[in-house]
Structure formats: C-alpha cells, structure tokens
Design an enzyme around this catalytic site. Structure first.
Site, PDB file in Angstrom:
ATOM      1  CG  ASP A 192      -0.004  -1.290  -3.496  1.00 60.70           C
ATOM      2  OD1 ASP A 192       0.912  -0.562  -2.778  1.00 60.70           O
ATOM      3  OD2 ASP A 192       0.002  -2.359  -3.004  1.00 60.70           O
ATOM      4  CG  ASN A 209      11.602  -5.455  -0.375  1.00 58.95           C
ATOM      5  OD1 ASN A 209      12.269  -5.364  -1.695  1.00 58.95           O
ATOM      6  ND2 ASN A 209      10.986  -4.305  -0.137  1.00 58.95           N
ATOM      7  CG  ASP A 262       4.408  -1.315  -2.655  1.00 61.39           C
ATOM      8  OD1 ASP A 262       4.161  -0.631  -1.620  1.00 61.39           O
ATOM      9  OD2 ASP A 262       3.918  -2.632  -2.590  1.00 61.39           O
TER      10      ASP A 262
END
Length: 162
Positions: A38, A46, A81
């Site tokens: 992860d 973002n 992700d």
C-alpha cells in the site's frame, strides 16, 4: 485481466492466478509468498498534486514493482493504491528480503511525473503458503492484515504475519 493505467494484472485475475499457484505449490511441496503493498499517504499526493500526478505515480509504481521481481513471479494492481506481489517458490526470510528491497527501492526512487518529483513510501504485509493460509482468499486477507498492522505501527515498513 489487465489494468488500463498500470498495464499490470488486475484484482479480477489475482484470485485465479493465486489459486493455481497454491495448487501447484501444494502438489510440489513448495512455498509461496504474498506481499500486500500500500502506498503510504497516497491521498495527500492526489490532494496536493492532483489526480494526473497521482495516476503517474501509480503507473511508475507498477513499472518499479515489475522490475523488482523475477519472471516466475506476478504483480497485480489490487485496487486504488494497493498492489499484490506473488512470489513463487519463496518463503520466510527470502520473501522478507524481496519485500525490503521493494520498500527501499520505492523510498529512494524519485518518481518524476511530468517534471514534478514525488517521493513516496510503501507499507508491505507478507503472508506465506502453507504457513499462514492454504487458500487464496485467506492468504490475501492475512497479508492485508499484516500490512495494516504495520501501517498502524508506523509507515514505510515490512511486516510479516505471525
């Protein structure tokens, strides 16, 4: 079975492939390992740099993972992700070493996306067949739990299921 952004195998294919690899490993009395990976604090990438940069990071992350594994191994974009790496014929300290190599490579890599340098880290959870689980769903769940345990402990970590 291929993700359009990263060109990696998708979540839909991971269970099928993992079930086949577990069957093969069981018949041959071999080990295999699952790494749940992860990207740490990806939401902030973002939010601060935009989704185009975030997508570029994910694409480059996929390339980096593919470069760090053998041809007999598999890498998947599991979702968002999160990534899964399936290491054939690998267990214990060998799998930990691969996970640490991936973690270190990501940490030291400059992700250059459209001229913007992004630095990220990853948290990785590991689970082994047949030590931790004997089916695909359980080994993914256990690797995921190990990854979240590591994330809660710190970030930029490799944590092996116990």
């Amino acid at each position: 079975i291929t993700d359009s952004l990263t060109e990696m195998y998708t979540r839909r294919y991971v269970l099928e492939r993992l079930q086949e690899e577990i069957k093969r490993a069981g018949a041959r009395k071999m080990d295999l390992s699952v790494l749940m990976i992860d990207v740490d604090h990806f939401k902030s990438v973002n939010d601060s740099l935009g989704h185009v940069i975030g997508s570029g990071v994910l694409k480059e992350m996929g390339n980096l993972l593919e470069e760090q594994i053998r041809h007999s191994d598999y890498a998947f974009r599991y979702g968002g992700d999160e990534f899964i790496v399936l290491l054939s014929h690998t267990e214990g300290e060998d799998a930990v070493n691969v996970a640490e190599r991936i973690r270190n490579k990501v940490e030291t890599h400059d992700f250059d996306i459209n001229g913007i340098c992004v630095n990220i880290t990853v948290s990785i959870g590991l689970a082994f067949f047949p030590v931790h689980a004997e089916n695909a769903e359980d080994i993914i769940r256990i690797a995921d739990e190990a990854m979240y345990y590591g994330k809660n402990k710190s970030r930029n970590i490799v944590y092996k299921a116990s």
